[in-house]
Write an enzyme that holds these catalytic residues in place. Structure first.
Site, PDB file in Angstrom:
ATOM      1  N   HIS A   1       3.121  -2.199   6.386  1.00 42.08           N
ATOM      2  CA  HIS A   1       3.484  -2.268   7.597  1.00 42.08           C
ATOM      3  C   HIS A   1       4.903  -2.791   8.029  1.00 42.08           C
ATOM      4  O   HIS A   1       5.701  -2.500   8.961  1.00 42.08           O
ATOM      5  CB  HIS A   1       2.435  -3.114   8.641  1.00 42.08           C
ATOM      6  CG  HIS A   1       0.984  -2.322   8.713  1.00 42.08           C
ATOM      7  ND1 HIS A   1       0.371  -2.660   9.530  1.00 42.08           N
ATOM      8  CD2 HIS A   1       0.770  -1.346   7.945  1.00 42.08           C
ATOM      9  CE1 HIS A   1      -0.705  -1.772   9.650  1.00 42.08           C
ATOM     10  NE2 HIS A   1      -0.445  -1.173   8.532  1.00 42.08           N
TER      11      HIS A   1
ATOM     12  N   SER B   1       5.269   3.346   6.514  1.00 46.64           N
ATOM     13  CA  SER B   1       4.753   4.263   5.527  1.00 46.64           C
ATOM     14  C   SER B   1       5.806   5.273   5.114  1.00 46.64           C
ATOM     15  O   SER B   1       6.583   5.648   5.979  1.00 46.64           O
ATOM     16  CB  SER B   1       3.646   4.767   6.084  1.00 46.64           C
ATOM     17  OG  SER B   1       2.827   5.868   5.383  1.00 46.64           O
TER      18      SER B   1
ATOM     19  N   LYS C   1      -8.787  10.968  11.259  1.00 43.82           N
ATOM     20  CA  LYS C   1      -8.804  11.558   9.760  1.00 43.82           C
ATOM     21  C   LYS C   1      -9.370  10.480   8.741  1.00 43.82           C
ATOM     22  O   LYS C   1     -10.018  10.858   7.956  1.00 43.82           O
ATOM     23  CB  LYS C   1      -7.238  11.711   9.475  1.00 43.82           C
ATOM     24  CG  LYS C   1      -6.569  13.093  10.216  1.00 43.82           C
ATOM     25  CD  LYS C   1      -5.000  13.146   9.789  1.00 43.82           C
ATOM     26  CE  LYS C   1      -5.228  13.720   8.209  1.00 43.82           C
ATOM     27  NZ  LYS C   1      -3.903  14.314   7.820  1.00 43.82           N
ATOM     28  N   ASP C   2      -9.125   9.299   9.005  1.00 47.50           N
ATOM     29  CA  ASP C   2     -10.010   8.189   8.175  1.00 47.50           C
ATOM     30  C   ASP C   2     -11.191   8.275   8.389  1.00 47.50           C
ATOM     31  O   ASP C   2     -11.994   8.029   7.220  1.00 47.50           O
ATOM     32  CB  ASP C   2      -9.255   6.937   8.459  1.00 47.50           C
ATOM     33  CG  ASP C   2      -8.059   6.698   7.955  1.00 47.50           C
ATOM     34  OD1 ASP C   2      -7.326   7.579   7.089  1.00 47.50           O
ATOM     35  OD2 ASP C   2      -7.288   5.639   8.503  1.00 47.50           O
TER      36      ASP C   2
ATOM     37  N   GLU D   1     -15.488   2.481 -20.053  1.00 44.93           N
ATOM     38  CA  GLU D   1     -15.810   3.154 -19.007  1.00 44.93           C
ATOM     39  C   GLU D   1     -14.744   4.482 -18.977  1.00 44.93           C
ATOM     40  O   GLU D   1     -13.556   4.305 -19.508  1.00 44.93           O
ATOM     41  CB  GLU D   1     -16.078   2.688 -17.737  1.00 44.93           C
ATOM     42  CG  GLU D   1     -17.108   1.561 -17.706  1.00 44.93           C
ATOM     43  CD  GLU D   1     -18.407   2.684 -17.031  1.00 44.93           C
ATOM     44  OE1 GLU D   1     -18.597   3.737 -17.896  1.00 44.93           O
ATOM     45  OE2 GLU D   1     -19.224   2.111 -16.216  1.00 44.93           O
TER      46      GLU D   1
END
Length: 379
Positions: free
Chosen positions: A202, A206, A228-229, A272
């Protein structure tokens, strides 16, 4: 020029005493959703892990049976264990997409944000490795034996560190207890690192698909991107439940359904799937010390991207250049080939393919940021 919003702007609405005044570029795509999805994955893993810890017993004689007890006898335990085990795979899927987006769109140019992200990736890999050991199946035991033995490549103090990790002279009960403690504590350290990562993000602001700093067209984070999240969360939860309910063992190693037996070595020891690329790089170097160094650099090498990129402040995203796009997708192909090679036996032609792919992997980490800088310098 960097543009920000005034709190007097009409679209900034106080909600419960909080003003959602974070200005975000208007052109962010779905690839920017993976940051919030990683937060969701971390929350799911924390909650499910805490409940699993209430029933798990870290001991050589009871660890494997305690997992069986959780699956068979605890109410909803089968779903809880499946969510935690498969949630780890979804976690790394989101991580690799998040890192890939950062490389493709040049987000690594924000040095502090990128550096904190790489540190978090190291911690996450450590958590995942120790969690893989806890079920105490065949692959858990032998994977722990192989991976922990790598610290002996450290000069002078390697064996002492190994014996401390083991709590003895072999992988045994103290090893399992220590891994259980670390697996429980490190996620909370990861939460702190996530908070630091968000604060730094922040502060820096971004990135956006064009890579332009201070774009004039910005919108408040809420409600444009928060919705959207929420949609991304719905897709993620739906996909996780789909896997857990219909194919809960799709990401699990079949050999790990057998109890650990130090007297029987599996035909092919492998970690894995999300560690296979690094495991293939480790096996591609014939020297033990060199292999361990290459393994560490396969992740730490991401720090080279901002260091080798110069004079790129406010430059266009590297995705705008066709040559850089070809290099990036070639890197993705190399990553997938290394993941496949990690599942293959150590024999020809897989050894040669792994060595060539390892060379190309590290070549990209060096050449790609230099290429971006040279293109910007020529603009």
């Amino acid at each position: 020029m960097k543009i920000s919003f005034r709190k007097s702007d009409s679209f900034l609405k106080p909600i419960s005493g909080v003003v959602y005044d974070l200005p975000v570029s208007v052109n962010l795509s779905v690839w920017w959703n993976f940051g919030s999805l990683l937060g969701l994955c971390l929350g799911v893993q924390l909650v499910s892990g805490i409940f699993l810890a209430m029933h798990y017993s870290p001991g050589l004689d009871v660890a494997f049976s305690s997992v069986i007890h959780i699956v068979r006898d605890v109410n909803g335990g089968w779903l809880l264990r499946s969510i935690h085990a498969n949630g780890a795979s979804f976690f790394f899927i989101c991580v690799y997409f998040h890192v890939g987006r950062g490389i493709y769109y040049g987000s690594y140019q924000m040095v502090h944000v990128w550096g904190s992200g790489v540190v978090m990736l190291f911690v996450l890999m450590g958590i995942a490795f120790m969690g893989y050991v806890l079920p105490w199946g065949q692959m858990s035991y032998w994977g722990a034996t192989v991976i922990t033995n790598m610290v002996t490549a450290i000069p002078y103090i390697g064996k002492d560190i190994l014996h401390w990790l083991w709590g003895g002279y072999t992988v045994s009960n103290p090893t399992l207890v220590r891994f259980y403690v670390f697996h429980f504590l490190l996620p909370f350290i990861l939460v702190v690192l996530v908070m630091v990562h968000i604060v730094v993000l922040h502060d820096a602001g971004s990135n956006n698909p064009l890579g332009l700093e201070g774009m004039g067209d910005k919108v408040p984070f809420h409600i444009y991107y928060s919705m959207k999240d929420v949609f991304g969360f719905s897709v993620m939860v739906g996909a996780l439940l789909f896997v857990c309910l219909l194919s809960p063992d799709i990401f699990l190693e079949s050999e790990n359904f057998n109890p650990a037996n130090p007297l029987v070595t599996p035909v092919h020891i492998q970690p894995e799937w999300y560690f296979l690329f690094a495991y293939a790089i480790l096996r591609s170097i014939p020297n033990k010390g060199g292999g361990v160094l290459a393994l560490v650099l396969s992740v730490a090498g991401l720090l080279l991207l901002p260091l080798l990129t110069s004079n790129c402040s406010g430059c266009l995203s590297s995705s705008m250049n066709p040559l850089n796009q070809i290099m990036f997708w070639g890197f993705v192909g190399v990553f997938l080939i290394l993941t496949w090679i990690g599942m293959c036996p150590v024999e020809s032609p897989f050894t040669m393919i792994g060595q060539i792919s390892t060379f190309l992997y590290f070549l990209f980490l060096i050449v790609y940021p230099i290429s971006v800088s040279s293109k910007v310098g020529g603009m």
